[in-house]
Scaffold this motif. Sequence first.
Motif, PDB file in Angstrom:
ATOM      1  N   ASP A  19       0.848  -1.191   0.000  1.00  0.00           N
ATOM      2  CA  ASP A  19       0.000   0.000   0.000  1.00  0.00           C
ATOM      3  C   ASP A  19       0.884   1.241   0.000  1.00  0.00           C
ATOM      4  OD1 ASP A  19      -2.312   1.510   0.075  1.00  0.00           O
ATOM      5  OD2 ASP A  19      -2.931   0.880   2.066  1.00  0.00           O
ATOM      6  N   ASP A  20       0.334   2.378  -0.389  1.00  0.00           N
ATOM      7  CA  ASP A  20       1.109   3.608  -0.331  1.00  0.00           C
ATOM      8  C   ASP A  20       1.107   4.151   1.097  1.00  0.00           C
ATOM      9  OD1 ASP A  20      -1.497   4.529  -0.213  1.00  0.00           O
ATOM     10  OD2 ASP A  20      -1.394   5.697  -2.046  1.00  0.00           O
ATOM     11  N   PHE A  21       1.974   5.121   1.358  1.00  0.00           N
ATOM     12  CA  PHE A  21       2.087   5.685   2.698  1.00  0.00           C
ATOM     13  C   PHE A  21       2.567   7.129   2.614  1.00  0.00           C
ATOM     14  CE2 PHE A  21       6.286   4.174   1.676  1.00  0.00           C
ATOM     15  CZ  PHE A  21       7.141   5.102   2.237  1.00  0.00           C
ATOM     16  N   THR A  22       2.286   7.896   3.652  1.00  0.00           N
ATOM     17  CA  THR A  22       2.772   9.268   3.766  1.00  0.00           C
ATOM     18  C   THR A  22       3.989   9.279   4.687  1.00  0.00           C
ATOM     19  OG1 THR A  22       1.463   9.798   5.718  1.00  0.00           O
ATOM     20  CG2 THR A  22       0.425  10.199   3.545  1.00  0.00           C
ATOM     21  N   PRO A  23       4.790  10.332   4.646  1.00  0.00           N
ATOM     22  CA  PRO A  23       5.904  10.413   5.584  1.00  0.00           C
ATOM     23  C   PRO A  23       5.456  10.307   7.048  1.00  0.00           C
ATOM     24  CG  PRO A  23       6.222  11.994   3.831  1.00  0.00           C
ATOM     25  CD  PRO A  23       4.841  11.414   3.646  1.00  0.00           C
ATOM     26  N   ASN A  24       4.316  10.901   7.396  1.00  0.00           N
ATOM     27  CA  ASN A  24       3.850  10.815   8.781  1.00  0.00           C
ATOM     28  C   ASN A  24       3.523   9.392   9.203  1.00  0.00           C
ATOM     29  OD1 ASN A  24       4.128  13.324   9.947  1.00  0.00           O
ATOM     30  ND2 ASN A  24       2.171  14.066   9.179  1.00  0.00           N
ATOM     31  N   ALA A  25       3.236   8.519   8.254  1.00  0.00           N
ATOM     32  CA  ALA A  25       2.920   7.128   8.570  1.00  0.00           C
ATOM     33  C   ALA A  25       4.146   6.225   8.490  1.00  0.00           C
ATOM     34  CB  ALA A  25       1.848   6.610   7.611  1.00  0.00           C
ATOM     35  N   ALA A  26       5.276   6.760   8.075  1.00  0.00           N
ATOM     36  CA  ALA A  26       6.482   5.952   7.878  1.00  0.00           C
ATOM     37  C   ALA A  26       7.194   5.656   9.199  1.00  0.00           C
ATOM     38  CB  ALA A  26       7.430   6.664   6.931  1.00  0.00           C
ATOM     39  N   ARG A  43      11.879  12.051  12.697  1.00  0.00           N
ATOM     40  CA  ARG A  43      11.679  12.812  11.462  1.00  0.00           C
ATOM     41  C   ARG A  43      12.922  12.745  10.567  1.00  0.00           C
ATOM     42  NH1 ARG A  43       7.400  16.382  10.885  1.00  0.00           N
ATOM     43  NH2 ARG A  43       7.590  17.763   9.120  1.00  0.00           N
ATOM     44  N   ARG A  44      14.114  12.874  11.158  1.00  0.00           N
ATOM     45  CA  ARG A  44      15.351  12.742  10.383  1.00  0.00           C
ATOM     46  C   ARG A  44      15.464  11.339   9.787  1.00  0.00           C
ATOM     47  NH1 ARG A  44      17.246  15.587  14.752  1.00  0.00           N
ATOM     48  NH2 ARG A  44      18.089  13.706  15.709  1.00  0.00           N
ATOM     49  N   GLY A  45      15.091  10.335  10.571  1.00  0.00           N
ATOM     50  CA  GLY A  45      15.126   8.961  10.083  1.00  0.00           C
ATOM     51  C   GLY A  45      14.187   8.736   8.913  1.00  0.00           C
ATOM     52  N   VAL A  46      13.001   9.327   8.974  1.00  0.00           N
ATOM     53  CA  VAL A  46      12.028   9.196   7.882  1.00  0.00           C
ATOM     54  C   VAL A  46      12.566   9.866   6.617  1.00  0.00           C
ATOM     55  CG1 VAL A  46       9.734   9.894   7.070  1.00  0.00           C
ATOM     56  CG2 VAL A  46      10.013   8.927   9.364  1.00  0.00           C
ATOM     57  N   ALA A  75      15.523  16.941  -4.620  1.00  0.00           N
ATOM     58  CA  ALA A  75      14.212  17.584  -4.502  1.00  0.00           C
ATOM     59  C   ALA A  75      13.369  16.959  -3.393  1.00  0.00           C
ATOM     60  CB  ALA A  75      13.467  17.513  -5.831  1.00  0.00           C
ATOM     61  N   ILE A  76      13.442  15.656  -3.230  1.00  0.00           N
ATOM     62  CA  ILE A  76      12.651  14.987  -2.183  1.00  0.00           C
ATOM     63  C   ILE A  76      13.067  15.503  -0.814  1.00  0.00           C
ATOM     64  CG2 ILE A  76      12.179  12.776  -1.051  1.00  0.00           C
ATOM     65  CD1 ILE A  76      10.787  12.799  -3.648  1.00  0.00           C
ATOM     66  N   ARG A  77      14.369  15.500  -0.549  1.00  0.00           N
ATOM     67  CA  ARG A  77      14.857  15.982   0.757  1.00  0.00           C
ATOM     68  C   ARG A  77      14.424  17.427   0.982  1.00  0.00           C
ATOM     69  NH1 ARG A  77      18.222  13.896   4.273  1.00  0.00           N
ATOM     70  NH2 ARG A  77      19.008  12.384   2.761  1.00  0.00           N
ATOM     71  N   ASN A  78      14.519  18.241  -0.038  1.00  0.00           N
ATOM     72  CA  ASN A  78      14.156  19.649   0.094  1.00  0.00           C
ATOM     73  C   ASN A  78      12.683  19.817   0.484  1.00  0.00           C
ATOM     74  OD1 ASN A  78      14.767  22.485  -0.098  1.00  0.00           O
ATOM     75  ND2 ASN A  78      13.537  22.469  -1.962  1.00  0.00           N
ATOM     76  N   VAL A  79      11.770  19.132  -0.199  1.00  0.00           N
ATOM     77  CA  VAL A  79      10.359  19.312   0.143  1.00  0.00           C
ATOM     78  C   VAL A  79      10.026  18.680   1.490  1.00  0.00           C
ATOM     79  CG1 VAL A  79       9.576  19.581  -2.234  1.00  0.00           C
ATOM     80  CG2 VAL A  79       9.460  17.330  -1.154  1.00  0.00           C
ATOM     81  N   LEU A  80      10.710  17.592   1.846  1.00  0.00           N
ATOM     82  CA  LEU A  80      10.443  16.979   3.152  1.00  0.00           C
ATOM     83  C   LEU A  80      10.928  17.863   4.304  1.00  0.00           C
ATOM     84  CD1 LEU A  80      11.265  13.228   2.454  1.00  0.00           C
ATOM     85  CD2 LEU A  80       9.002  14.245   2.826  1.00  0.00           C
ATOM     86  N   LEU A  81      11.972  18.624   4.060  1.00  0.00           N
ATOM     87  CA  LEU A  81      12.507  19.498   5.110  1.00  0.00           C
ATOM     88  C   LEU A  81      11.890  20.896   5.113  1.00  0.00           C
ATOM     89  CD1 LEU A  81      16.306  18.595   4.945  1.00  0.00           C
ATOM     90  CD2 LEU A  81      14.612  17.829   6.637  1.00  0.00           C
ATOM     91  N   HIS A  82      11.461  21.369   3.925  1.00  0.00           N
ATOM     92  CA  HIS A  82      11.042  22.768   3.837  1.00  0.00           C
ATOM     93  C   HIS A  82       9.646  22.986   3.266  1.00  0.00           C
ATOM     94  CE1 HIS A  82      15.165  23.618   4.881  1.00  0.00           C
ATOM     95  NE2 HIS A  82      15.571  22.913   3.846  1.00  0.00           N
ATOM     96  N   GLY A  83       8.991  21.928   2.832  1.00  0.00           N
ATOM     97  CA  GLY A  83       7.692  22.078   2.201  1.00  0.00           C
ATOM     98  C   GLY A  83       7.849  22.373   0.720  1.00  0.00           C
ATOM     99  N   ASP A  84       6.758  22.653   0.065  1.00  0.00           N
ATOM    100  CA  ASP A  84       6.757  22.902  -1.367  1.00  0.00           C
ATOM    101  C   ASP A  84       6.211  24.306  -1.617  1.00  0.00           C
ATOM    102  OD1 ASP A  84       6.516  22.929  -4.113  1.00  0.00           O
ATOM    103  OD2 ASP A  84       5.545  20.961  -4.234  1.00  0.00           O
TER     104      ASP A  84
END
Length: 141
Positions: A19-26, A43-46, A75-84
């Motif tokens: 199934d798919d998942f969000t970072p908050n569910a990881a 959060r750093r681990g996710v 780009a993934i790290r950037n949006v996970l750390l700073h939003g979009d």
Amino acid sequence: MRSFPEIDYQQQLLFASLDDFTPNAALPNYRGGQYGPDHDGWRRGVVDFICLNVACGLLVPTHRGDLVRNRGDDAIRNVLLHGDANAQMPVDTLWNALYFNATAALSSLVDRHNMRNWQSIEVDVDPDFIASLVDFYRARE
């Protein structure tokens, strides 16, 4: 290669194959999960988990292929750390809205170990699966 929390990676990758998942569910058990005592460590681990597995080709953002077309730009790290900023989505919202799912490579890896089922998520670390995962990571370093 850096070490990683084997049981947490195994469980999350098995879940992703189903199934798919969000970072908050990881990684819900890593460092107590989202609401545990070490929220920042979790959060750093996710972020590390998602970035590594997207870069290796095991995970992909479900609706945001644009984030992986240029893997070198992180780009993934950037949006996970700073939003979009382009989508006007703050980081806390993004962690609930950005979904990830397995690639064919992850599905194949999980299938080779006969672990693509909900029951496998609850088993102890499978040394053969982890060895295959380590080999997969090393091949992409």
